[in-house]
Design an enzyme around this catalytic site. Structure first.
Site, PDB file in Angstrom:
ATOM      1  N   ASP A  82       0.771  -1.214  -0.107  1.00 24.20           N
ATOM      2  CA  ASP A  82       0.079   0.101  -0.022  1.00 24.20           C
ATOM      3  C   ASP A  82       1.084   1.274  -0.104  1.00 24.20           C
ATOM      4  O   ASP A  82       1.839   1.221   0.851  1.00 24.20           O
ATOM      5  CB  ASP A  82      -0.915  -0.062   1.171  1.00 24.20           C
ATOM      6  CG  ASP A  82      -1.916   0.996   1.203  1.00 24.20           C
ATOM      7  OD1 ASP A  82      -2.451   1.374   0.170  1.00 24.20           O
ATOM      8  OD2 ASP A  82      -2.529   1.337   2.205  1.00 24.20           O
ATOM      9  N   HIS A  83       0.592   2.205  -0.816  1.00 25.33           N
ATOM     10  CA  HIS A  83       1.311   3.316  -1.101  1.00 25.33           C
ATOM     11  C   HIS A  83       2.767   3.368  -1.037  1.00 25.33           C
ATOM     12  O   HIS A  83       3.757   3.968  -0.191  1.00 25.33           O
ATOM     13  CB  HIS A  83       0.879   4.451   0.165  1.00 25.33           C
ATOM     14  CG  HIS A  83      -0.464   4.863  -0.047  1.00 25.33           C
ATOM     15  ND1 HIS A  83      -0.983   5.737  -0.845  1.00 25.33           N
ATOM     16  CD2 HIS A  83      -1.455   4.418   0.583  1.00 25.33           C
ATOM     17  CE1 HIS A  83      -2.223   5.777  -0.715  1.00 25.33           C
ATOM     18  NE2 HIS A  83      -2.753   5.219   0.223  1.00 25.33           N
ATOM     19  N   GLY A 181      -7.666   8.378   7.041  1.00 26.12           N
ATOM     20  CA  GLY A 181      -8.157   8.726   8.491  1.00 26.12           C
ATOM     21  C   GLY A 181      -9.606   8.645   9.068  1.00 26.12           C
ATOM     22  O   GLY A 181     -10.541   8.368   8.096  1.00 26.12           O
ATOM     23  N   HIS A 210      -9.600   4.838  -2.411  1.00 25.20           N
ATOM     24  CA  HIS A 210      -8.690   5.163  -1.118  1.00 25.20           C
ATOM     25  C   HIS A 210      -9.479   5.890  -0.113  1.00 25.20           C
ATOM     26  O   HIS A 210     -10.383   6.517  -0.424  1.00 25.20           O
ATOM     27  CB  HIS A 210      -7.309   5.741  -1.425  1.00 25.20           C
ATOM     28  CG  HIS A 210      -6.169   4.517  -1.868  1.00 25.20           C
ATOM     29  ND1 HIS A 210      -5.457   4.398  -1.183  1.00 25.20           N
ATOM     30  CD2 HIS A 210      -6.288   4.166  -3.075  1.00 25.20           C
ATOM     31  CE1 HIS A 210      -4.403   3.379  -1.954  1.00 25.20           C
ATOM     32  NE2 HIS A 210      -5.055   3.372  -2.994  1.00 25.20           N
ATOM     33  N   ASP A 255      -8.615   0.637   6.217  1.00 24.49           N
ATOM     34  CA  ASP A 255      -7.630   0.648   7.305  1.00 24.49           C
ATOM     35  C   ASP A 255      -8.211   1.135   8.712  1.00 24.49           C
ATOM     36  O   ASP A 255      -8.294   0.679   9.807  1.00 24.49           O
ATOM     37  CB  ASP A 255      -6.219   1.150   6.822  1.00 24.49           C
ATOM     38  CG  ASP A 255      -5.379   1.033   8.002  1.00 24.49           C
ATOM     39  OD1 ASP A 255      -5.653   0.458   9.036  1.00 24.49           O
ATOM     40  OD2 ASP A 255      -4.120   1.444   7.616  1.00 24.49           O
TER      41      ASP A 255
END
Ligand code: G3H
Ligand code: 13P
Ligand code: ZN
Length: 307
Positions: A82-83, A181, A210, A255
Site C-alpha cells: 500500500d502506497h 483517516g 482509497h 484501514d
C-alpha cells in the site's frame, strides 16, 4: 492456497461490477481476522501492508505470517504493498513475495508521476505482479471550494487517460472526495460519483477508492463509552460504497475501520476485565471485532461468494 495475483480477480470484478476489499494488516491478529473473514464469506481478499506496517512488523515476518496463513485457506489472497513510494519499496516487496504493489507518486507533477509509475510497472510486470498507481490528491470536497480548485485536486479524466496509456499501470486510484483517516467530512459526505463514472468510461480498467473507511458511529460511540476520545470522526456511508461500485470502483481500501473496531473491543475488554492480563484474552476479542467489520464490508462491496 498460495498467494495469488490480482489479474484474474480484477478481471472478474471489472466485468461483474463488484469490488474487492483491501484490508491493511500490521500484525498477527489483523492477518488472522482478515483471512477468517474471507474464508467465512468465500470472498477474495487483498491484504495490504503499508511502508509503515513493514517498518513496524518487519518485511519478512509480516510476509511469512500472511503467506503461510493464506496457504491454509481456499479463497484467493493477494498480498499488496500500500502506497509504495519508490522502486526500492516495490523491488523489496516483490522479492519478499508480494503479489501486487502500489506506487504512489501522486504528489509529483504529472510527467514525473508517469515516469516513476512506468518504471515500477516495467519491473512489476516482468515479475508477474500487478501495479496500482494514483492520480490526483486525496482530500475532502469542502463547500467553499471553487470548481477550479476542486478540479485541481480531484482526478482529471483527460490526464487519467494519458496517465494510464503511458504509465502502463493496471489499476488507478482516483481522488474523488475521500481522504485517509477518521475525519473525512465536516458535514455530509461528498463523493464525486460522476467523476468515477466518467473515468471508468474512458479507461475501462479497475479503479480504486482509497480513504474509504465508514467510521461507523457504533464504533466511535463504543470507544467514547470506554474512555477514548475521537470527536467529530466521520467516514463514508454504506450506500456510497454501493454507488461507487456501480460507477466502476473495483477495489476499496479500508484501514481506519479496522483500527476503530480493534480499539473499541480492546477498550471494552480492558474496562470490563480489570483482572485480565493475558494478551490472548485482550487481543482475541479485538481480532473478532476486526473480523466482523471486514465481513460487513465484503458484503457491502459485493465480494462475498466470489472466491
Ligand atoms: O493509506 C494509509 C494507510 O491507512 C496506511 O497507514 O502508514 O499508518 O500504516 P499507515
Ligand atoms: P482509510 O483511512 O479510510 O481506512 O483508508 C485506507 C487507505 O486508503 C489505505 O490505502
Ligand atoms: Zn490509501
Amino acid at each position: 492456497m498460495p498467494l495469488t495475483t490480482l489479474e484474474k480477480v480484477y478481471a472478474d470484478a471489472n466485468e461483474k461490477y463488484y469490488a474487492i476489499g483491501q484490508f491493511n494488516v500490521n500484525n498477527l491478529e489483523l492477518a488472522q481476522a482478515a483471512l477468517q473473514a474471507a474464508a467465512e464469506l468465500n470472498s477474495p481478499i487483498i491484504m495490504a501492508a503499508s511502508t509503515n506496517a513493514i517498518k513496524y512488523a518487519g518485511l519478512e515476518t509480516l510476509t511469512a505470517i500472511i503467506r503461510i496463513a493464506a496457504e491454509s485457506t481456499s479463497v484467493p489472497v493477494i498480498l499488496h504493498l500500500d502506497h509504495g513510494t519508490d522502486l526500492d519499496d516495490i523491488k523489496s516487496c516483490i522479492t519478499a513475495g508480494f503479489t501486487s504493489v502500489m506506487i504512489d507518486a501522486s504528489h509529483h507533477p504529472l510527467d514525473e508521476n508517469i515516469r516513476l509509475t512506468r518504471e515500477a510497472a516495467d519491473y512489476a510486470h516482468a515479475h508477474n505482479v500487478t501495479v496500482e498507481a494514483e492520480l490526483g490528491r486525496l482530500g475532502g470536497i469542502e463547500d467553499d471550494v471553487s470548481v477550479s480548485e476542486k478540479d485541481a485536486l480531484l482526478t482529471d479524466p483527460d490526464e487519467a487517460e494519458r496517465f494510464v496509456e503511458e504509465s502502463k499501470c493496471d489499476a488507478l486510484a482516483v481522488a474523488v472526495g475521500t481522504s485517509h483517516g477518521a475525519y473525512k467530512f465536516k458535514g455530509d459526505a461528498k463523493i464525486d460519483f460522476e467523476r468515477i463514472r466518467t473515468i471508468k468510461g474512458r479507461l475501462g480498467i479497475p479503479l480504486v477508492l482509497h480513504g474509504a473507511s465508514g467510521v461507523p458511529q457504533e464504533l466511535t460511540a463504543k470507544i467514547t463509552q470506554y474512555g477514548g476520545s475521537i470527536p467529530g470522526a466521520k467516514g463514508v456511508p454504506d450506500d456510497a460504497y454501493r454507488t461507487a461500485v456501480k460507477c466502476g470502483i473495483n477495489k476499496i481500501n479500508i484501514d481506519t475501520d479496522l483500527r476503530l473496531a480493534f480499539t473499541a473491543a480492546l477498550r471494552q475488554v480492558l474496562s470490563e476485565h480489570p483482572e485480565a492480563f493475558d494478551p490472548r484474552k485482550l487481543l482475541g476479542p479485538a481480532r473478532d471485532a476486526v473480523k466482523d467489520i471486514i465481513k460487513q464490508k465484503m458484503k457491502l462491496f459485493g465480494s462475498a461468494d466470489r472466491a
